[in-house]
Design a protein around this motif. Structure first.
Motif, PDB file in Angstrom:
ATOM      1  N   ASP A  80       0.864  -1.176   0.000  1.00  0.00           N
ATOM      2  CA  ASP A  80       0.000   0.000   0.000  1.00  0.00           C
ATOM      3  C   ASP A  80       0.903   1.230   0.000  1.00  0.00           C
ATOM      4  O   ASP A  80       1.676   1.449   0.937  1.00  0.00           O
ATOM      5  CB  ASP A  80      -0.875  -0.050   1.279  1.00  0.00           C
ATOM      6  N   VAL A  81       0.794   1.999  -1.091  1.00  0.00           N
ATOM      7  CA  VAL A  81       1.603   3.222  -1.188  1.00  0.00           C
ATOM      8  C   VAL A  81       0.863   4.338  -0.464  1.00  0.00           C
ATOM      9  O   VAL A  81      -0.359   4.436  -0.550  1.00  0.00           O
ATOM     10  CB  VAL A  81       1.809   3.608  -2.670  1.00  0.00           C
ATOM     11  N   MET A  82       1.614   5.180   0.262  1.00  0.00           N
ATOM     12  CA  MET A  82       1.002   6.320   0.948  1.00  0.00           C
ATOM     13  C   MET A  82       0.231   7.188  -0.047  1.00  0.00           C
ATOM     14  O   MET A  82       0.700   7.426  -1.152  1.00  0.00           O
ATOM     15  CB  MET A  82       2.117   7.155   1.595  1.00  0.00           C
ATOM     16  N   PHE A 130       6.033   6.905   1.618  1.00  0.00           N
ATOM     17  CA  PHE A 130       6.461   5.583   2.089  1.00  0.00           C
ATOM     18  C   PHE A 130       5.532   4.513   1.515  1.00  0.00           C
ATOM     19  O   PHE A 130       4.452   4.821   0.984  1.00  0.00           O
ATOM     20  CB  PHE A 130       6.479   5.507   3.625  1.00  0.00           C
ATOM     21  N   GLY A 151       6.042  -2.821   7.654  1.00  0.00           N
ATOM     22  CA  GLY A 151       4.962  -1.956   8.099  1.00  0.00           C
ATOM     23  C   GLY A 151       3.565  -2.329   7.661  1.00  0.00           C
ATOM     24  O   GLY A 151       2.648  -1.509   7.766  1.00  0.00           O
ATOM     25  N   HIS A 152       3.367  -3.548   7.188  1.00  0.00           N
ATOM     26  CA  HIS A 152       2.052  -3.943   6.674  1.00  0.00           C
ATOM     27  C   HIS A 152       1.317  -4.814   7.706  1.00  0.00           C
ATOM     28  O   HIS A 152       1.915  -5.324   8.644  1.00  0.00           O
ATOM     29  CB  HIS A 152       2.243  -4.714   5.357  1.00  0.00           C
ATOM     30  N   THR A 153      -0.008  -4.978   7.489  1.00  0.00           N
ATOM     31  CA  THR A 153      -0.760  -5.864   8.385  1.00  0.00           C
ATOM     32  C   THR A 153      -0.420  -7.323   8.066  1.00  0.00           C
ATOM     33  O   THR A 153      -0.198  -7.672   6.902  1.00  0.00           O
ATOM     34  CB  THR A 153      -2.278  -5.674   8.200  1.00  0.00           C
ATOM     35  N   LYS A 171       7.717  -7.873  12.497  1.00  0.00           N
ATOM     36  CA  LYS A 171       7.599  -6.418  12.510  1.00  0.00           C
ATOM     37  C   LYS A 171       8.755  -5.812  11.744  1.00  0.00           C
ATOM     38  O   LYS A 171       9.878  -6.284  11.823  1.00  0.00           O
ATOM     39  CB  LYS A 171       7.648  -5.902  13.952  1.00  0.00           C
ATOM     40  N   GLY A 172       8.482  -4.764  11.028  1.00  0.00           N
ATOM     41  CA  GLY A 172       9.545  -4.067  10.303  1.00  0.00           C
ATOM     42  C   GLY A 172       9.044  -2.707   9.893  1.00  0.00           C
ATOM     43  O   GLY A 172       7.845  -2.503   9.726  1.00  0.00           O
ATOM     44  N   VAL A 173       9.965  -1.786   9.731  1.00  0.00           N
ATOM     45  CA  VAL A 173       9.604  -0.412   9.371  1.00  0.00           C
ATOM     46  C   VAL A 173       9.191  -0.341   7.899  1.00  0.00           C
ATOM     47  O   VAL A 173       9.735  -1.050   7.051  1.00  0.00           O
ATOM     48  CB  VAL A 173      10.817   0.519   9.641  1.00  0.00           C
ATOM     49  N   MET A 174       8.223   0.497   7.602  1.00  0.00           N
ATOM     50  CA  MET A 174       7.779   0.746   6.218  1.00  0.00           C
ATOM     51  C   MET A 174       8.963   1.039   5.282  1.00  0.00           C
ATOM     52  O   MET A 174       9.999   1.541   5.741  1.00  0.00           O
ATOM     53  CB  MET A 174       6.871   1.981   6.232  1.00  0.00           C
TER      54      MET A 174
END
Lengths: 279, 108
Positions: A80-82, A130, A151-153, A171-174
């Motif tokens: 999913d792009v911001m 992001f 950063g995704h579900t 878990k990880g940063v976008m």
């Protein structure tokens, strides 16, 4: 010369022509995106996979893709792009390029996300944007699903006994959040008839006229009540879109809706032939 | 003027507090971004209060991430407060806290 020409043409008809040109270009951009997004769904041994993306506007910023690896595994990505509309769509194409080139040269989903972030970080920061993505490798031979998360579900796992699975938290940063990020992998083993639903927040945040959100609970309920033994992934996909559509009614779609479904089929490999003694 | 959002700024010495009321999304981000751009070099700490935030989308998240990067460049700290469970889960999932932690560590 150009200025004079421009001033003479700058009346209502010129504006109409410009609007029509813009409309035509947006339609072409939509075609490009539809073609790139809705590529053929790969055939994978002992499993079925399908993907669907419905943009909220003419074009959208959600993304999913499949990449069949030489070792027989299937690499899946959903993202999913911001933002929304044309700016998000442009970054979606950038994301697709980064995934395709990283998928070819990296061993697992963690490495893929690390390579994608390295390739995209500077551009995303320059554009103050992001992308959230989840990348997974499906091994139909061992039934192992390995994944890494930017950063995704997390996906929803549904077992045939009408139970929801609890995938290990990755878990990880976008992408575009921090430079030089290393993405860790988690994995789980699936069983026959298990279903994995990867999705974007356009589903859980779909809104009805009363302002209520569709939410994860409704998605879980829909999956549990429709994930019957032997059901095709395309039918499950249709059940989900129908459920969202019934919930939202006449309310305009606010965000892009995207999902990827992976279902483990009955093992049809004729293992007896491998075990037959050589006479 | 956007009816869906109201950003109130409170200055107290070197601390700037932004109270975000309403919706922080694609259609409302401008007032919030404007306040971020107007943070001057004397500010050492920016507190963002989300107590009255009703909804945030990915564009709103982008504004928060930009604030954190801006803070790293201009060397001030960012604190997020008044976050409800739902928004906390979202910040956790996309990695907002990790970005703050990492960039403010580098800054210190």
């Amino acid at each position: 010369m150009y200025r004079r020409h421009f001033s003479l043409e700058n009346d209502g008809s010129a504006n109409d022509r410009e609007t029509k040109t813009l409309e035509r270009e947006i339609k072409l951009a939509r075609n490009i995106q539809t073609q790139l997004l809705n590529g053929h769904e790969p055939t994978v041994e002992n499993s079925s996979v399908t993907g669907l993306s419905i943009p909220a506007r003419l074009i959208g910023g959600d993304y999913y893709d499949f990449y069949v690896l030489p070792n027989g595994k299937l690499r899946i990505i959903i993202g999913d792009v911001m933002g929304k509309g044309i700016p998000a769509a442009m970054l979606m194409i950038l994301t697709r390029g980064a995934f395709r080139s990283a998928a070819e040269s990296t061993k697992g989903p963690g490495e893929t996300l690390t390579a994608m972030n390295s390739a995209m970080y500077e551009d995303l920061r320059k554009l103050s944007s992001f992308v959230t993505v989840l990348c997974a490798d499906w091994d139909p031979a061992t039934k192992e699903l390995t994944y890494a998360n930017a950063g995704h579900t997390l996906p929803i796992i549904v077992h045939p006994e009408n139970l929801l699975g609890d995938p290990p938290k990755a878990k990880g940063v976008m992408l575009g959040g921090l430079p030089n990020t290393v993405y860790k992998e988690e994995s789980l083993y699936l069983k026959e008839e298990d279903l994995v639903c990867f999705y974007t927040d356009g589903i859980t945040e779909a809104q009805n006229k009363a302002g209520e959100l569709y939410r994860l609970d409704r998605l879980n309920d829909c999956l549990l009540s429709n994930c019957n033994q032997g059901i095709d992934v395309k039918d499950i996909e249709e059940c989900i879109t129908r459920s969202i559509s019934e919930f939202t009614g006449d309310c305009a779609q606010r965000d892009d809706i995207t999902m990827v479904l992976l279902k483990v089929n009955h093992d049809q490999t004729d293992i007896t032939s491998y075990n037959s003694p050589v006479i | 003027m956007n009816d869906l959002i109201r950003v109130e700024k409170q200055l107290q010495g070197e601390i700037c507090t932004l109270y975000v009321n309403g919706v922080l999304d694609y259609s409302t981000m401008d007032p919030f971004d404007k306040e971020i751009r107007s943070i001057d070099c004397n500010i050492r700490q920016v507190v963002v209060n989300f107590e009255n935030l009703s909804f945030i989308d990915s564009t709103g998240l982008g504004s928060i991430v930009n604030l954190v990067h801006e803070a790293s460049d201009k060397q001030f700290n960012v604190f997020l407060e008044g976050i409800n469970e739902e928004i906390n889960d979202l910040f956790e999932t996309v990695g907002v806290y990790k970005i703050i932690e990492s960039l403010q560590e580098v800054g210190e």
